[in-house]
Design an enzyme around this catalytic site. Structure first.
Site, PDB file in Angstrom:
ATOM      1  N   HIS A  71       0.874  -1.181   0.000  1.00  0.00           N
ATOM      2  CA  HIS A  71       0.000   0.000   0.000  1.00  0.00           C
ATOM      3  C   HIS A  71       0.908   1.228   0.000  1.00  0.00           C
ATOM      4  O   HIS A  71       1.995   1.169   0.581  1.00  0.00           O
ATOM      5  CB  HIS A  71      -0.892   0.013   1.243  1.00  0.00           C
ATOM      6  CG  HIS A  71      -0.145   0.216   2.537  1.00  0.00           C
ATOM      7  ND1 HIS A  71      -0.277  -0.616   3.627  1.00  0.00           N
ATOM      8  CD2 HIS A  71       0.754   1.145   2.920  1.00  0.00           C
ATOM      9  CE1 HIS A  71       0.499  -0.209   4.595  1.00  0.00           C
ATOM     10  NE2 HIS A  71       1.155   0.864   4.211  1.00  0.00           N
TER      11      HIS A  71
ATOM     12  N   HIS B 146      -2.184   3.724  10.269  1.00  0.00           N
ATOM     13  CA  HIS B 146      -1.008   4.598  10.391  1.00  0.00           C
ATOM     14  C   HIS B 146      -1.329   5.760  11.325  1.00  0.00           C
ATOM     15  O   HIS B 146      -1.366   6.914  10.907  1.00  0.00           O
ATOM     16  CB  HIS B 146      -0.590   5.125   9.028  1.00  0.00           C
ATOM     17  CG  HIS B 146      -0.206   4.054   8.032  1.00  0.00           C
ATOM     18  ND1 HIS B 146      -1.132   3.257   7.408  1.00  0.00           N
ATOM     19  CD2 HIS B 146       1.002   3.656   7.571  1.00  0.00           C
ATOM     20  CE1 HIS B 146      -0.503   2.414   6.597  1.00  0.00           C
ATOM     21  NE2 HIS B 146       0.789   2.632   6.674  1.00  0.00           N
TER      22      HIS B 146
ATOM     23  N   HIS C  10      10.895  -0.625   2.399  1.00  0.00           N
ATOM     24  CA  HIS C  10      10.881   0.842   2.375  1.00  0.00           C
ATOM     25  C   HIS C  10      11.203   1.411   3.750  1.00  0.00           C
ATOM     26  O   HIS C  10      10.944   0.764   4.770  1.00  0.00           O
ATOM     27  CB  HIS C  10       9.587   1.437   1.816  1.00  0.00           C
ATOM     28  CG  HIS C  10       8.301   1.197   2.569  1.00  0.00           C
ATOM     29  ND1 HIS C  10       7.803  -0.053   2.883  1.00  0.00           N
ATOM     30  CD2 HIS C  10       7.381   2.080   3.046  1.00  0.00           C
ATOM     31  CE1 HIS C  10       6.637   0.069   3.493  1.00  0.00           C
ATOM     32  NE2 HIS C  10       6.356   1.368   3.623  1.00  0.00           N
TER      33      HIS C  10
ATOM     34  N   GLU D 296       6.312  -3.907   7.754  1.00  0.00           N
ATOM     35  CA  GLU D 296       4.891  -4.139   7.414  1.00  0.00           C
ATOM     36  C   GLU D 296       4.692  -5.530   6.803  1.00  0.00           C
ATOM     37  O   GLU D 296       3.579  -6.067   6.812  1.00  0.00           O
ATOM     38  CB  GLU D 296       4.385  -3.067   6.431  1.00  0.00           C
ATOM     39  CG  GLU D 296       4.213  -1.695   7.059  1.00  0.00           C
ATOM     40  CD  GLU D 296       3.778  -0.622   6.058  1.00  0.00           C
ATOM     41  OE1 GLU D 296       3.338   0.447   6.516  1.00  0.00           O
ATOM     42  OE2 GLU D 296       3.892  -0.810   4.837  1.00  0.00           O
TER      43      GLU D 296
HETATM   44  C1  DHB Z   1       4.706   5.551   1.928  1.00  0.00           C
HETATM   45  C2  DHB Z   1       4.649   4.173   2.217  1.00  0.00           C
HETATM   46  C3  DHB Z   1       3.886   3.704   3.270  1.00  0.00           C
HETATM   47  O1  DHB Z   1       3.803   2.398   3.629  1.00  0.00           O
HETATM   48  C4  DHB Z   1       3.132   4.585   4.026  1.00  0.00           C
HETATM   49  O2  DHB Z   1       2.353   4.071   4.987  1.00  0.00           O
HETATM   50  C5  DHB Z   1       3.200   5.958   3.767  1.00  0.00           C
HETATM   51  C6  DHB Z   1       3.989   6.415   2.721  1.00  0.00           C
HETATM   52  C7  DHB Z   1       5.525   6.056   0.786  1.00  0.00           C
HETATM   53  O3  DHB Z   1       6.292   5.303   0.167  1.00  0.00           O
HETATM   54  O4  DHB Z   1       5.389   7.233   0.461  1.00  0.00           O
HETATM   55 FE    FE Z   2       2.505   2.029   5.379  1.00  0.00          FE
END
Ligand code: DHB
Ligand code: FE
Length: 303
Positions: free
Chosen positions: A31, A78, A212, A259
């Site tokens: 996501h 979040h 990420h 995650e």
């Molecule tokens: C991004 C990724 C995420 O999992 C999130 O919760 C908020 C932002 C991103 O890559 O911008």
């Molecule tokens: Fe996220």
């Protein structure tokens, strides 16, 4: 005698006289809020986004061809519905409906999410009796963690194709659950769903990830090798995927790559984990980047 009764039961189930809920597939997808914004603002055909959405064309058609009655959707909030005031590790949405949340730019223009209170309550009862403590949530808004996967799989629709049971996992505020605990919880959820006495076709989705990191000196981290290995293990050797420990996720996949433990909940609910038929890979896709995130996606058919 025992064997005879088991055969009788199997036949009755086969003939559909005695119909139970059944997990038909698991779906895994990242996501990213920017994916939702790209769709909502009509940018999905721009060169930056095109390769990403192309990877979900197959999935949208597959969803139409394999319509579930209910989606059990594992995701993370979040700090939208839950703040530092209250941090449930595992929270099951038992309400009849859930509104898309305002995450700072107003709620996404997507349909309201209808729940399935009866199945959700059954799962809560069964899973708590199997010794996993869940928080029951009867009022909750749902953020991009839930609405972006729905948009990716269902497209821009005026209503979602079926009821959704939101299952929120805390991967934001420490302490957070291990991959192994998530996998075993998935096994308990699988048993719970399969023991619901209505003939429902249920899909279980694991969302979030892949690698990420959004903050600190390593912000922007993406690790294609780790992601590929995780996808391989998730599909073919989920018990080994479940053994990946917390520090390895953080080191290899970044602070938000954690995650990925949520994917193990969906994977743990598949029949092959309990000795059933092999899970069948229907679709696999990987794309880098979407915003700051590596996007991974897979569909597994349950046998
Ligand atoms: C991004 C990724 C995420 O999992 C999130 O919760 C908020 C932002 C991103 O890559 O911008
Ligand atoms: Fe996220």
């Amino acid at each position: 005698m025992r064997k005879h009764i088991d055969n009788l039961k199997a036949n009755i189930i086969k003939k559909g006289v005695f119909n139970m809920a059944k997990i038909t597939a698991s779906v895994f997808t990242s996501h990213v809020p920017a994916i939702g914004a790209a769709l909502d603002m009509g940018k999905s055909h721009e060169p930056y986004w095109q390769p990403l959405f192309k990877g979900y064309e197959f999935s949208k058609q597959w969803m139409k061809d394999n319509q579930p009655d209910v989606i059990f959707l594992v995701y993370n909030d979040h700090a939208t519905a839950f703040s530092l005031e209250m941090i449930p590790t595992f929270a099951i949405g038992c309400a009849a409906q859930f509104m898309p949340a305002d995450e700072g730019w107003g709620p996404r223009p997507v349909p309201k999410v209808y729940g399935h209170p009866e199945l959700a309550s059954h799962i809560a009862h069964s899973v708590i009796q199997q010794d996993f403590d869940l928080t029951i949530v009867n009022k909750m808004d749902v953020d991009h963690g839930l609405t972006v996967p729905l948009s990716l799989m269902c497209g821009q629709v005026s209503e979602w194709p079926c009821p959704v049971i939101p299952f929120a996992v805390n991967v934001v505020q420490y302490p957070i659950p291990s991959g192994n605990r998530c996998f075993n919880l998935g096994r308990a959820i699988g048993k719970a769903i399969n023991s619901f006495d209505q003939p429902l076709n249920v899909q279980i989705w694991g969302t979030g990830g892949m690698s990420h990191q959004l903050q600190g000196p390593r912000a922007g981290l993406i690790n294609k090798e780790f992601d590929a290995r995780f996808l391989d293990l998730l599909i073919n050797d989920p018990k080994s995927a479940a053994a990946i420990d917390h520090m390895e996720y953080v080191r290899e996949a970044g602070s938000e790559g954690i995650e990925l433990v949520m994917w193990l909940i969906a994977r743990g609910a598949m029949s092959d984990v309990e000795g059933g038929g092999a899970a069948e890979l229907v679709h696999r896709f990987y794309h880098v980047p979407a915003s700051n995130t590596a996007v991974g996606h897979a569909i597994l058919k349950n046998n």
